[in-house]
Design a protein around this motif. Structure first.
Motif, short mmCIF file in Angstrom:
data_model
loop_
_atom_site.label_atom_id
_atom_site.label_comp_id
_atom_site.label_asym_id
_atom_site.label_seq_id
_atom_site.Cartn_x
_atom_site.Cartn_y
_atom_site.Cartn_z
N ARG A 26 4.20 -3.62 -0.35
CA ARG A 26 2.80 -4.50 -0.52
C ARG A 26 1.85 -4.08 0.31
N LEU A 27 2.20 -3.97 1.63
CA LEU A 27 1.05 -3.76 2.79
C LEU A 27 0.70 -2.46 2.46
N GLU A 28 1.60 -1.53 2.27
CA GLU A 28 1.17 -0.32 2.19
C GLU A 28 0.28 0.19 1.03
N ARG A 29 0.54 -0.59 -0.03
CA ARG A 29 -0.27 -0.41 -1.45
C ARG A 29 -1.86 -0.77 -0.87
N GLY A 30 -2.10 -1.62 -0.01
CA GLY A 30 -3.28 -1.98 0.61
C GLY A 30 -4.28 -2.62 -0.67
N ASP A 31 -3.78 -3.37 -1.68
CA ASP A 31 -4.72 -3.97 -2.68
C ASP A 31 -4.61 -5.26 -2.69
N GLN A 32 -3.94 -5.91 -1.41
CA GLN A 32 -4.13 -7.39 -1.21
C GLN A 32 -5.42 -7.77 -0.33
N SER A 33 -5.62 -9.05 -0.76
CA SER A 33 -6.60 -9.74 0.16
C SER A 33 -6.32 -9.54 1.59
N LEU A 34 -7.17 -9.82 2.47
CA LEU A 34 -6.93 -10.04 3.97
C LEU A 34 -6.08 -11.07 4.07
N ALA A 37 -2.45 -10.30 3.01
CA ALA A 37 -1.77 -9.47 3.91
C ALA A 37 -1.40 -10.08 5.27
#
Length: 84
Positions: A26-34, A37
């Motif tokens: 999930r973190l590598e996708r980079g599509d989360q809000s801060l 994350a």
């Protein structure tokens, strides 16, 4: 009939590793809000801590199994050949 509640079993090392893999993905996708994350990062650090504790307990058990016949404990690296 008993009203006792059985506590949930402690997650296994493999469970923690799967959880960490999911978080990293999930973190590598980079599509989360801060905030999401940061929450994942915090959860991952806790999983890593718990997985490390499980490994420490396993190491202690291995050391105990390496006890010599005279009762003395001899720590042996995992890659050192063992006498049969």
């Amino acid at each position: 009939m008993s009203d006792e509640v059985t506590p949930p079993a402690e997650p296994r090392f493999e469970d923690h590793m799967r959880g960490l893999e999911d978080i990293v993905a999930r973190l590598e996708r980079g599509d989360q809000s801060l905030e999401a994350a940061l929450a994942d990062f915090e959860a991952g650090m806790e999983m890593a801590r718990r997985a490390g504790a499980i490994l420490d307990r396993a190491e202690t058990r291995v050391d105990m199994l390496l006890e010599e016949r005279d009762g003395q404990l001899r720590e042996v690296p995992f890659d050192e050949p063992r006498d049969a």
